[in-house]
Design an enzyme around this catalytic site. Sequence first.
Site, PDB file in Angstrom:
ATOM      1  N   ILE A 128      -1.660 -52.266  11.385  1.00 20.97           N
ATOM      2  CA  ILE A 128      -1.779 -52.039   9.951  1.00 20.97           C
ATOM      3  C   ILE A 128      -2.867 -52.996   9.482  1.00 20.97           C
ATOM      4  CG2 ILE A 128       0.122 -53.654   9.469  1.00 20.97           C
ATOM      5  CD1 ILE A 128       0.756 -52.051   6.970  1.00 20.97           C
ATOM      6  N   SER A 129      -3.854 -52.485   8.759  1.00 20.75           N
ATOM      7  CA  SER A 129      -5.027 -53.279   8.413  1.00 20.75           C
ATOM      8  C   SER A 129      -4.693 -54.429   7.476  1.00 20.75           C
ATOM      9  CB  SER A 129      -6.094 -52.385   7.758  1.00 20.75           C
ATOM     10  OG  SER A 129      -6.602 -51.450   8.670  1.00 20.75           O
ATOM     11  N   GLN A 130      -5.523 -55.457   7.535  1.00 24.07           N
ATOM     12  CA  GLN A 130      -5.445 -56.593   6.631  1.00 24.07           C
ATOM     13  C   GLN A 130      -5.564 -56.100   5.185  1.00 24.07           C
ATOM     14  OE1 GLN A 130      -8.723 -59.206   7.286  1.00 24.07           O
ATOM     15  NE2 GLN A 130      -8.092 -60.709   5.748  1.00 24.07           N
TER      16      GLN A 130
END
Length: 213
Positions: free
Chosen positions: A61-63
């Site tokens: 899950i992206s920053q």
Amino acid sequence: MDAVSQSRHQMVDAVFRRLGYRDAELERIMKEVPRHFFVDSAQAHDAYKDTALPIGFGQTISQPTIVAMMTHELAPRAGDKILEIGSGSGYQTAILAYYTPRLYTIERLPELSRRAQGLLEQLGLRNIIYKIGDGSVGWESWAPYDRILVAAGAPAVSETLKRQLAAGGRLVIPIGDRETQRLLRIERKGDAFEETDLGDCRFVPLLGTQGFK
């Protein structure tokens, strides 16, 4: 406000201080979407830290800062037809779904696609059309799109994706090798495409016919 909501609000405020600009609509949406919902329960305590987290199958899950930056640069408008490539956890999908009556999202891994769909439906987001398949070639049957967001690093900008942009459309995509990329914003102006380099980023590789093999 409960403790989880307070952590989410604090995270979003910190993200936009770091970015150095404001985006009232995006801030409102990010403060509403429960990021902890999209990570494993064992990592829920890290959900509101500004960091990428593993979601299984070698994906992340992206920053939050990257999610905010990509969404801001995509500049979605109410009513836009949006294509997302790389549904992943479903977190970025949820944010995009607030902007459009119909969001199209593609995920290569069936397990992730099904899990994201279940979570998004639990949140009441039912304006999303899902596809399991090769996102590197886009989704021709629903083209053209006003906005395309690619949440995986590609070796080059796909001409196929560029052709699926509507006039005046925008594509935000990481381009580079398997380890590091540059985030690009591509705007279609007639038959021409204007490219803006937004800086360094790091995504999992985009696998597929027009991605990494």
